[in-house]
Design an enzyme around this catalytic site. Structure first.
Site: not given
Ligand code: BGC
Length: 382
Positions: A137, A211, A347
């Site tokens: 991420h 997210h 996502e």
């Protein structure tokens, strides 16, 4: 904060409102953007909360820390308006968060094996922040925990929030100065549109995603196991024990990964299955059908009790469905203790570890090009 198109006014300290009467034809009666102070960082910098509201009184609250969607208030079939995304009440909690609640993650959303990749023959090493071995991420500083410059405005699509951030060359190991723009738009069709744009001054890789953890019941003491999920994907990318893709594209048919027909998330989640066991549930990337860079429907989630339906549209090749397998014990909004599977993420993205899998669609961005992603979360009742 300056006025936007002359249509936004100050009303009380730290607050901006679109007035109810104005000369701008596309702004309707109840459409509104309000800005309020959300909190301060330890160095005194202020973080603001922007409330976007449409005629149907759907509201999306976004903060300019992490580009985080803090709340989405939508009606159920009985017209009850409730929040459908997990998160926190305070800035402090968002700063201490490890679950990326509501954030934009990146530069690279999802994992890169060992944080290593090659570009034009040169090896790059990214910060390791997952399982002691991999990059996840964006690293320890990513889109999810930086301050974005915010510009609220209203256009013909509805209230919008433009967020910009410049990631310096070398940040977390990524090459190139990267200029990112995220525009959140709330339409009259109850769509939350997220438009992403990225430009670089050196060849680099880019794969941001959103997210939010959705729970359409509006009651965060409940899990999402009864939500009916459908994903328009015949294949998924299987992973190893550290959730790095093996490189194969596997047929979902005949496995618990098959969501081509809608069924409850909980139906097969505890099945004896190597992929599910390794991730403690669903935490995989689906290879969306009909990838040709144009926007198309990717998934839908339906909660029978509230009647809330969420549809996801995207121009991306993949969709990570994460069933919130590591939420247990987190104290969230209104002091509610979240459980595993209190929320689910959808996502839209390129496949995990794409830089190390040349047969996956490319995530490379070169100077002179513009990265563009469009993903829509559309809410309705049925
Ligand atoms: C990943 C999970 C990870 C979670 C962190 C998801 O996007 O797929 O593996 O645990 O983010 O909140």
């Amino acid at each position: 904060m300056s006025e936007i198109n002359g249509n936004i006014q100050r009303r009380g300290p730290g607050s901006l409102l679109v007035p109810e009467t104005n000369s701008y034809p596309t702004i309707r009666k109840r459409q509104m953007i309000e800005q309020t102070l959300f909190g301060k960082l330890s160095d005194g910098r202020e973080i603001f909360l922007y409330s976007l509201r449409n005629e149907a009184e759907t509201e999306v609250h976004i903060i300019n820390y992490g580009a985080i969607v803090k709340n989405i208030f939508v009606r159920d079939k009985k017209d009850k308006i409730e929040d459908v995304v997990l998160g926190y009440d305070t800035l402090k909690d968002y700063i201490n968060d490890n679950s990326y609640f509501g954030a934009i993650v990146g530069r690279y959303g999802n994992r890169i094996a060992k944080g290593k990749f090659q570009l034009d023959g040169k090896e790059y090493n990214l910060v390791i922040n997952d399982g002691g071995e991999n990059h996840l991420h964006g690293g320890k500083t990513g889109f999810y925990n930086v301050i974005w410059r915010a510009e609220p405005y209203v256009d013909e699509s509805g209230p919008c929030l433009k967020l910009t951030y410049v990631s310096r060359d070398g940040e977390q190991g990524y090459p190139g100065t990267l200029s990112m723009v995220i525009i959140y738009t709330l339409t009259e069709e109850n769509e939350l549109i997220i438009n992403y744009e990225g430009k670089t001054d050196k060849p680099t890789i880019l794969n941001p995603t959103h997210h939010s953890y959705f729970n359409l019941t509006g009651d965060f003491t409940k899990t999402i196991l009864n939500h009916e999920l459908q994903i328009d994907a015949d294949k998924f990318t299987p992973v190893d024990e550290l959730r790095i893709p093996t490189g194969e594209l596997c047929d979902a048919k005949g496995t618990p990964m098959d969501f081509t027909t809608p069924h409850p998330v909980g139906l097969y989640i505890d099945k004896e299955d190597e992929q599910l066991k390794g991730a403690k549930g669903y935490d995989h990337n689906w290879v969306l059908n009909n990838y040709n860079s144009r926007i198309r429907k990717a998934a839908s989630v339906y909660d029978l009790v509230s009647g809330r339906l969420l549809e996801v549209f995207t121009n991306q090749p993949g969709l990570q469905f994460y069933s919130g397998n590591f939420l247990d014990g987190i104290k969230g909004k209104k002091g509610i203790i979240y459980k595993n599977r209190s929320g689910l993420c959808l996502e839209a993205q390129h496949f995990p570890d794409s830089p190390n899998n040349p047969e996956f669609p490319s995530v490379m961005l070169k100077p002179g090009e513009t990265y563009r992603q469009k993903t829509i979360y559309k809410f309705s009742v049925k």
